[in-house]
Design a protein around this motif. Structure first.
Motif, PDB file in Angstrom:
ATOM      1  N   ASN A   1      34.184  71.741  26.766  1.00 31.27           N
ATOM      2  CA  ASN A   1      33.228  72.318  25.648  1.00 31.27           C
ATOM      3  C   ASN A   1      33.187  70.183  25.318  1.00 31.27           C
ATOM      4  O   ASN A   1      33.264  69.635  24.352  1.00 31.27           O
ATOM      5  CB  ASN A   1      33.672  73.471  24.404  1.00 31.27           C
ATOM      6  N   GLU A   2      31.996  70.338  25.089  1.00 33.10           N
ATOM      7  CA  GLU A   2      31.307  69.053  25.178  1.00 33.10           C
ATOM      8  C   GLU A   2      31.434  68.284  23.547  1.00 33.10           C
ATOM      9  O   GLU A   2      31.880  66.973  23.323  1.00 33.10           O
ATOM     10  CB  GLU A   2      29.797  68.096  25.687  1.00 33.10           C
ATOM     11  N   ILE A   3      32.007  69.120  22.582  1.00 30.14           N
ATOM     12  CA  ILE A   3      31.879  69.363  21.372  1.00 30.14           C
ATOM     13  C   ILE A   3      33.330  68.482  21.028  1.00 30.14           C
ATOM     14  O   ILE A   3      33.556  67.524  20.396  1.00 30.14           O
ATOM     15  CB  ILE A   3      31.288  70.536  20.133  1.00 30.14           C
TER      16      ILE A   3
ATOM     17  N   TYR B   1      24.466  72.472  34.948  1.00 33.72           N
ATOM     18  CA  TYR B   1      25.624  71.685  33.833  1.00 33.72           C
ATOM     19  C   TYR B   1      26.738  70.448  34.530  1.00 33.72           C
ATOM     20  O   TYR B   1      26.704  69.153  33.771  1.00 33.72           O
ATOM     21  CB  TYR B   1      25.722  72.682  33.011  1.00 33.72           C
ATOM     22  N   SER B   2      27.382  70.794  35.220  1.00 28.19           N
ATOM     23  CA  SER B   2      27.937  69.676  35.823  1.00 28.19           C
ATOM     24  C   SER B   2      27.562  68.724  36.085  1.00 28.19           C
ATOM     25  O   SER B   2      28.069  67.361  36.016  1.00 28.19           O
ATOM     26  CB  SER B   2      29.077  71.129  37.186  1.00 28.19           C
TER      27      SER B   2
ATOM     28  N   TYR C   1      28.623  65.184  34.916  1.00 28.12           N
ATOM     29  CA  TYR C   1      29.049  64.058  35.739  1.00 28.12           C
ATOM     30  C   TYR C   1      28.699  62.523  35.623  1.00 28.12           C
ATOM     31  O   TYR C   1      28.661  61.645  35.609  1.00 28.12           O
ATOM     32  CB  TYR C   1      28.686  64.980  37.463  1.00 28.12           C
ATOM     33  N   HIS C   2      27.230  62.907  35.453  1.00 29.34           N
ATOM     34  CA  HIS C   2      25.894  61.651  35.130  1.00 29.34           C
ATOM     35  C   HIS C   2      26.381  60.885  33.506  1.00 29.34           C
ATOM     36  O   HIS C   2      25.660  60.428  33.867  1.00 29.34           O
ATOM     37  CB  HIS C   2      25.003  61.925  35.739  1.00 29.34           C
ATOM     38  N   ARG C   3      27.096  61.338  32.643  1.00 30.32           N
ATOM     39  CA  ARG C   3      26.911  61.275  32.142  1.00 30.32           C
ATOM     40  C   ARG C   3      28.515  60.587  31.054  1.00 30.32           C
ATOM     41  O   ARG C   3      29.624  62.039  31.002  1.00 30.32           O
ATOM     42  CB  ARG C   3      26.846  62.259  30.476  1.00 30.32           C
ATOM     43  N   PRO C   4      29.280  59.767  31.495  1.00 29.14           N
ATOM     44  CA  PRO C   4      30.719  58.888  31.772  1.00 29.14           C
ATOM     45  C   PRO C   4      31.170  59.771  30.078  1.00 29.14           C
ATOM     46  O   PRO C   4      32.219  59.806  30.140  1.00 29.14           O
ATOM     47  CB  PRO C   4      30.399  57.117  31.726  1.00 29.14           C
ATOM     48  N   GLU C   5      30.371  59.804  28.867  1.00 28.77           N
ATOM     49  CA  GLU C   5      31.149  59.683  27.511  1.00 28.77           C
ATOM     50  C   GLU C   5      31.708  61.465  27.248  1.00 28.77           C
ATOM     51  O   GLU C   5      32.518  61.692  26.678  1.00 28.77           O
ATOM     52  CB  GLU C   5      30.187  59.436  26.646  1.00 28.77           C
ATOM     53  N   LEU C   6      31.328  62.131  28.537  1.00 24.91           N
ATOM     54  CA  LEU C   6      31.534  63.351  28.806  1.00 24.91           C
ATOM     55  C   LEU C   6      32.250  64.081  29.798  1.00 24.91           C
ATOM     56  O   LEU C   6      33.157  64.061  29.685  1.00 24.91           O
ATOM     57  CB  LEU C   6      30.085  64.309  28.844  1.00 24.91           C
ATOM     58  N   PHE C   7      31.853  62.954  31.055  1.00 25.64           N
ATOM     59  CA  PHE C   7      32.842  63.131  32.487  1.00 25.64           C
ATOM     60  C   PHE C   7      34.429  62.442  31.474  1.00 25.64           C
ATOM     61  O   PHE C   7      35.534  62.487  32.226  1.00 25.64           O
ATOM     62  CB  PHE C   7      31.875  62.045  33.542  1.00 25.64           C
TER      63      PHE C   7
END
Length: 470
Positions: A405-407, A430-431, A435-441
């Motif tokens: 959950n990215e929130i 979505y994975s 993967y390409h967004r460090p703030e989420l990964f």
């Protein structure tokens, strides 16, 4: 002190065809670390076992086992491994074969073994308090324990590892094989046949299965494979306990198969990826997300879904590595995709334990879209190697993989609910985005690094169940 005897058809390191062997090989070690337990294991003595184990096993006794109008000889052997005493029942007629399963007389073979387990009690030098049998191959051992009463106060536990396989025999087997009175026929019969798993469910004191979700699912007709009425009748005695893995064995920090051992380092994980890319002639780029599958190629594992969307998914800048054998149609299909996209996909239609571990270590994501999954070990191994699982929400996959959950920043993988190919594709895409967004990964990886599935917690739950019985 509780004396517990595990009865199983396979166990690592002696004989393995699937996850059952991992459980019966690892769980006794974890249970024996709890001071009030002594767990021992009894198995068939397969001629196909490694010669080193056959030479180390010491013959302790011989006795006769009735099989219908016949009498078969059973030879009892003993061997200690990793601090656990293992017993073996040797009989050339039933177990002097090249394979473990797949014979026309499998029902009779494991009926003999189950009866031999009970007949071995006087020769074990081990006063059994609880007989814990695993899957249909030892289901009749639980039934024989209830019927023959080899020891006053003996209690029984039966674990379902996969309800799809139940051990059916024709009704004549009751008289030709089992040597028990006709008053017991109803306890073993199901739909006019002898059903070894139903026999265990009818006679055992407690029933467990290998995840809490699977324990609920098998009470429904869709998952229950015809035994849901029996399980609903015994629901008060049914519980699910999630499997663990041997974290000493599956340890990327000490695994000798890896080019770069690591604990949580993503740089070292990328070094393993580059080594595998070169080995498999994939594009040498550690920043390309690598998706892996290590599995038997069968319908249960959800490969119909993967087939439908693989061509579309491989249009993306990704790599897919598949290792396994199974149904010819799946093998041919994945070989086709591998030949069509040689820089993006490698289909390795064989099995190799060292290569499997290299793939777990190299990949970023692990795909497991199972139609049903009692527990699943592959997603646990993936998490141990800091690889993010992408699973369908069923059985043990639901219990071990929490969707990201990215929130809130919670979750250790990705999942989808319906058995639908494009839901799988959405999860894969979505994975990639994460993967390409460090703030989420970064928070996702932190959750993966904290995931632990050793046997310790599961062993405590089993110990509680045994305490309740005795």
């Amino acid at each position: 002190m509780k004396n517990i005897l595990f009865a199983a058809s396979e166990s690592t390191p002696f004989m393995k065809t699937g996850g059952l062997a991992d459980v019966t090989g690892s769980l006794p070690q974890a249970l024996n670390k709890i001071r009030e337990n002594e767990v021992r294991v009894i198995l068939p003595f397969y001629e196909a076992m490694d010669e080193s184990y056959k030479k180390e096993a010491v013959r302790k006794a011989s006795f006769e086992v009735p099989v219908g109008w016949r009498v078969q000889e059973a030879h009892l052997y003993e061997l200690e491994w990793e601090g656990v005493t293992h017993y073996f029942i040797r009989n050339e007629f039933y177990f002097g074969r090249d394979d473990v399963y797949g014979y026309f007389d499998d029902g009779e073979r494991f009926a003999f073994f189950s009866r031999a387990v009970i007949e071995s009690f006087p020769y074990l030098d081990f006063d059994v308090d609880i007989l814990h049998a695993h899957d249909w191959q030892t289901g009749l051992a639980v039934a024989f324990a209830g019927i023959l009463q080899p020891k006053p106060g003996l209690r029984t536990v039966f674990t379902i590892h996969n309800i799809q396989h139940q051990g059916w025999m024709g009704p004549d087997a009751f008289y030709d094989v089992l040597n028990i009175g006709p008053e017991h026929f109803a306890g073993l019969e199901w739909h006019g046949m002898i059903n070894c798993m139903k026999a265990a469910l009818h006679h055992t004191d407690k029933i467990t299965t290998v995840s809490p979700s699977y324990a609920q699912e098998i009470r429904q007709p869709y998952y229950g494979e015809g035994l849901d009425p029996v399980l609903n009748a015994r629901s008060a005695d049914l519980m699910g306990i999630i499997n663990g893995i041997n974290t000493d064995d599956y340890n990327p920090a000490t695994d000798p198969n890896l080019a770069e051992p690591y604990t949580t380092s993503r740089l070292k994980k990328k070094a393993n990826k580059r080594k595998l890319q070169k080995q498999l002639c994939l594009k040498d780029d550690p920043d390309i997300p690598m998706y892996s599958i290590v599995s038997r190629l069968v319908e249960q594992k959800g490969f119909h879904l993967l087939e439908h969307i693989l061509d579309e998914f491989l249009q993306e800048n990704v790599q897919v590595v598949l290792l396994g054998t199974g149904d010819t149609a799946f093998e041919q299909s994945f070989a086709y995709f591998s030949s069509r996209y040689p820089e993006k996909m490698s289909a390795l239609l064989r099995f190799s334990e060292p290569l499997a571990r290299q793939i777990y270590a190299a990949s970023d994501f692990f795909i497991m879209p199972s139609k049903f999954e009692p527990c699943g070990l592959s997603q646990l191994i993936a998490l141990q190697y800091k690889t993010i699982p992408i699973v369908r929400e069923t059985g043990g996959l639901r219990d071990t993989v929490q969707p990201y959950n990215e929130i809130t920043g919670e979750g250790n993988g990705f999942s989808f609910a319906n058995y639908n190919a494009h839901e799988l594709l959405y999860s894969l895409r979505y994975s990639m985005l994460v993967y390409h967004r460090p703030e989420l990964f970064k928070p996702l990886i932190a959750n993966v690094n904290r995931s632990r599935f050793s046997w310790k917690d599961s062993a405590e739950l089993y110990n509680g169940l045994y305490e309740e019985l005795v």
